[in-house]
Structure formats: C-alpha cells, structure tokens
Enzyme design. Sequence first.
Site, PDB file in Angstrom:
ATOM      1  N   ASN A 252       7.081  -4.670 -10.349  1.00 28.71           N
ATOM      2  CA  ASN A 252       6.983  -3.292 -10.839  1.00 28.71           C
ATOM      3  C   ASN A 252       8.286  -2.924 -11.547  1.00 28.71           C
ATOM      4  OD1 ASN A 252       7.055  -0.497 -11.139  1.00 28.71           O
ATOM      5  ND2 ASN A 252       6.194  -0.053  -9.132  1.00 28.71           N
TER       6      ASN A 252
ATOM      7  N   CYS B   5       7.892   6.181 -12.600  1.00 28.73           N
ATOM      8  CA  CYS B   5       6.859   5.246 -13.057  1.00 28.73           C
ATOM      9  C   CYS B   5       6.030   5.802 -14.212  1.00 28.73           C
ATOM     10  CB  CYS B   5       5.947   4.857 -11.898  1.00 28.73           C
ATOM     11  SG  CYS B   5       6.856   3.958 -10.640  1.00 28.73           S
TER      12      CYS B   5
ATOM     13  N   HIS C 145      -0.143   1.269 -15.205  1.00 29.85           N
ATOM     14  CA  HIS C 145       1.193   1.014 -14.671  1.00 29.85           C
ATOM     15  C   HIS C 145       1.065  -0.047 -13.585  1.00 29.85           C
ATOM     16  CE1 HIS C 145       4.951   1.413 -12.674  1.00 29.85           C
ATOM     17  NE2 HIS C 145       4.445   2.007 -11.620  1.00 29.85           N
TER      18      HIS C 145
HETATM   19  O1  UT7 Z   1       5.425   2.423  -8.777  1.00 24.07           O
HETATM   20  C1  UT7 Z   1       4.841   3.549  -8.176  1.00 24.07           C
HETATM   21  C2  UT7 Z   1       5.288   3.791  -6.848  1.00 24.07           C
HETATM   22  N1  UT7 Z   1       4.958   2.835  -5.835  1.00 24.07           N
HETATM   23  C3  UT7 Z   1       3.719   2.495  -5.461  1.00 24.07           C
HETATM   24  O2  UT7 Z   1       2.756   2.820  -6.094  1.00 24.07           O
HETATM   25  C4  UT7 Z   1       3.579   1.731  -4.174  1.00 24.07           C
HETATM   26  C5  UT7 Z   1       2.364   2.155  -3.431  1.00 24.07           C
HETATM   27  N2  UT7 Z   1       2.258   1.541  -2.114  1.00 24.07           N
HETATM   28  C6  UT7 Z   1       2.100   0.216  -1.917  1.00 24.07           C
HETATM   29  O3  UT7 Z   1       2.061  -0.540  -2.857  1.00 24.07           O
HETATM   30  C7  UT7 Z   1       1.924  -0.272  -0.503  1.00 24.07           C
HETATM   31  O4  UT7 Z   1       1.854   0.825   0.366  1.00 24.07           O
HETATM   32  C8  UT7 Z   1       3.051  -1.234  -0.024  1.00 24.07           C
HETATM   33  C9  UT7 Z   1       2.901  -2.554  -0.761  1.00 24.07           C
HETATM   34  C10 UT7 Z   1       4.414  -0.638  -0.304  1.00 24.07           C
HETATM   35  C11 UT7 Z   1       2.907  -1.516   1.461  1.00 24.07           C
HETATM   36  O5  UT7 Z   1       1.639  -2.035   1.751  1.00 24.07           O
HETATM   37  P1  UT7 Z   1       0.776  -1.419   2.950  1.00 24.07           P
HETATM   38  O6  UT7 Z   1      -0.413  -2.273   3.043  1.00 24.07           O
HETATM   39  O7  UT7 Z   1       0.581   0.031   2.645  1.00 24.07           O
HETATM   40  O8  UT7 Z   1       1.702  -1.645   4.202  1.00 24.07           O
HETATM   41  P2  UT7 Z   1       2.390  -0.575   5.155  1.00 24.07           P
HETATM   42  O9  UT7 Z   1       3.445   0.186   4.451  1.00 24.07           O
HETATM   43  O10 UT7 Z   1       1.373   0.210   5.882  1.00 24.07           O
HETATM   44  O11 UT7 Z   1       3.076  -1.545   6.180  1.00 24.07           O
HETATM   45  C12 UT7 Z   1       2.327  -2.460   6.974  1.00 24.07           C
HETATM   46  C13 UT7 Z   1       3.291  -3.312   7.753  1.00 24.07           C
HETATM   47  C14 UT7 Z   1       4.385  -2.507   8.436  1.00 24.07           C
HETATM   48  O12 UT7 Z   1       4.642  -3.088   9.683  1.00 24.07           O
HETATM   49  P3  UT7 Z   1       4.002  -2.448  11.026  1.00 24.07           P
HETATM   50  O13 UT7 Z   1       4.497  -1.031  11.072  1.00 24.07           O
HETATM   51  O14 UT7 Z   1       2.527  -2.539  10.835  1.00 24.07           O
HETATM   52  O15 UT7 Z   1       4.568  -3.326  12.092  1.00 24.07           O
HETATM   53  C15 UT7 Z   1       5.578  -2.722   7.534  1.00 24.07           C
HETATM   54  O16 UT7 Z   1       6.805  -2.628   8.233  1.00 24.07           O
HETATM   55  O17 UT7 Z   1       3.951  -4.213   6.859  1.00 24.07           O
HETATM   56  C16 UT7 Z   1       5.359  -4.116   7.065  1.00 24.07           C
HETATM   57  N3  UT7 Z   1       6.031  -4.425   5.804  1.00 24.07           N
HETATM   58  C17 UT7 Z   1       6.311  -5.680   5.434  1.00 24.07           C
HETATM   59  N4  UT7 Z   1       6.089  -6.861   6.025  1.00 24.07           N
HETATM   60  C18 UT7 Z   1       6.494  -7.970   5.359  1.00 24.07           C
HETATM   61  C19 UT7 Z   1       6.460  -3.567   4.830  1.00 24.07           C
HETATM   62  N5  UT7 Z   1       7.014  -4.267   3.827  1.00 24.07           N
HETATM   63  C20 UT7 Z   1       6.943  -5.579   4.169  1.00 24.07           C
HETATM   64  C21 UT7 Z   1       7.333  -6.770   3.534  1.00 24.07           C
HETATM   65  N6  UT7 Z   1       7.084  -7.937   4.172  1.00 24.07           N
HETATM   66  N7  UT7 Z   1       7.926  -6.775   2.322  1.00 24.07           N
END
Ligand code: UT7
Length: 330
Positions: free
Chosen positions: A287, A113, A257
Amino acid sequence: MPRAAILGTGHSVPERVVTNDELAQLMQTSDEWIRSRTGIQERRWVEPGTSGIDLARQASVRALDAAGVDADELDAIIYATISPEHYLPGNGVYLQHALTTRPVPALDIRAQCAGFIYALSVADAYIRAGLYRTVLVVGQEIQSAWLDATTEGRDTAVIFADGAGAVVLRATEESRGILAIDVHTDGAHADKLMIEAPGARYRPKESAAHLAARRFFPVMAGREVFRHAVARMPESVRETLAKSGLSVADLTLLIPHQANLRISQAVQKELGLRDDQVYNNIMTYGNTTSATIPIALDECVRAGRVCSGDLVVFTAFGSGFMWGSAVVRW
Ligand code: UT7
C-alpha cells in the site's frame, strides 16, 4: 467548459524488494498471515537516505515523456503526500525546482490514501475554471520512514510501502477526460488511522515522552477502516458514475486504491464486476497510499489495458476518513 484529459502517465518505485519472509525476521508475522489477510507478497522500501522527490521526479519525467509535454509547459503541480521530506516547505516546491525554472504554483495535498483523488479534483477544477491548461498531478510516499518494523507495529508495517506515480493533465474541448469527481470526509473517524505526533498542539512539539509512548508511529483500527472502506468505495463509485449520467454497466476498468486485496475483492463483488474489470497490484507493491492509483494506472496504460473510449474509474478510501472516486473517459 474544458475538460481535463490524462495525456501521459508514469511511475517509479525503489529497487529494494522487501519480502514477507524478510519482515518475519524483524517481527512476529509470517508470509502466510500477510498473504491471506492482505494479498501482499512483497513491497518496495527505499534504502535509507533516498529522496522521495527523486521518485516523484522520475515518475513525472516518465509521465511528461509519455504525454509529449515539456516540463516548461506545466502551469501547475499538485503533489499528494503524507510523507513529506520536511515539516516545511512541502514536497511540491522541490519537485517544481527539479523540473522547471518557471515559478509555477506547486501545491501539496494531504489527504492520505485518498490523496491522489483529492489532488486530481484540484487539478480538474483548475482546468475546468480555465485557470491553468497543463497540470502535473503526483502521488508519492516513503512510508518505510515512519513504520514500526517490530511486532508492536506489525499491523501497519506489513502493509505500507514506498513509490510514486504521476499523470499529466491538459485542457481539452473533446468529450474524453475527467467526467466527474466525488470527494468526501468524515472527521468523526480521525482517530481510526493516525500518527499523533509530532504536532503543533504539543509543547514541546517533539519529546522523549512522545517517543516512549509510541506517538510517532501509525495507529490503525484495522477492522473499522476495513468495514467503512468496503461500504464507502462502491457507494462513491456509483455516485460519481451517476453524476456523469452513467452506471456500473458502462464501466470498463476499476482501479481501486491498493489498501488490502480483500477490500478490492469486496468492492468488486459489491459492484458486480468481473475479474478483468478490476486492476490490483498490491501483491507486488503493498500500500503506497497516495501513489497506489497512479502507479496502477501507469501499469495498465503501458500494458495496453486502457484503450481510447474506455471508461476508467478510480476509487480510494483511507485515514480521515477521506474517500472519493473519479470517472475518466479515455
Ligand atoms: O490504506 C487505507 C487504510 N488502511 C486499510 O484500509 C487497512 C484496512 N484493514 C486491514 O487491511 C486489516 O484490518 C488488517 C490487514 C490491518 C488486519 O487484518 P484483520 O483480519 O482485520 O486482523 P485483526 O486486526 O483483527 O487482527 C487479527 C490478529 C490479531 O491477533 P489476536 O488479537 O487475534 O491475537 C493481531 O494482533 O492478527 C494479529 N496481527 C498479526 N499477526 C501476524 C496483526 N497484524 C499481524 C501481522 N502478522 N502482521
């Protein structure tokens, strides 16, 4: 010492729009989840078989046209991508061939990134050192090729997307141009966002076992990446501005970014910037990794949001961890 001025910008994205509802048909997710957690409403994915080099060529031609520079005037090409067409050679050689018959150097940069900022830092160093006068910098990705568009891969599949952006840099003796660039790496976090295989450490390099173990797909510790991103990006913006003897109060426009709208909003808040000082387009493009900043910059330039004398700052953070910022006087 000469400075590197951005003479022209261009971008190209695939025509195919992929909505959140479309993804919800492929995996357990929803428009509501994706919008509220990432800000993304839709993204562009190429039709299978489309070449990333074509996107890069279109973005480059647009940047060259905007700059009023002929491709044969280029002295070097710096090409940031983590989704190359082939294992080898790099994408840069194909772009060189598509643009010019001159055997100019074409260097691929793999910094995820932060790829565009790293590529810019190399081009800037070439120009400041007097080695080259006119340099094309490209960020291009086809991330849809390696995403796991099923429920298992939903955390990354809903975020990443395809596109290309380019800038033409030229040496100038004027006070405008790149004032400072700051790039960093902390490899202690290499496993927080990675695609493990294929790789030369494995025998065989690619295997059915790796495929079964899902090692060809990205794995991401999303919360960890998020936590570090919102700390490192503002820190790097401040450091880079300080290197130029400036501060956040001097900034006209921040182009972060586009990883997650909530990350951009947290960076904006930490830096105390107004809404009109931060440009985001993740809502429509997702992204696109090394392409996010040059795509966003091109949109700002073409919309007249960047004027002569403005202080524009780019900042990025991603896998590695690798991050950095650039301060540009327009
Ligand atoms: O480009 C540079 C690199 N990347 C980034 O900068 C990404 C940085 N991180 C993020 O943007 C966020 O952490 C995410 C968008 C990837 C995830 O959001 P979050 O609020 O941190 O969610 P989480 O990973 O803590 O997951 C919460 C829940 C989980 O379920 P449980 O364990 O609470 O039952 C995930 O399994 O959301 C679930 N989940 C989804 N649900 C529906 C993860 N992805 C999805 C999805 N749709 N696409």
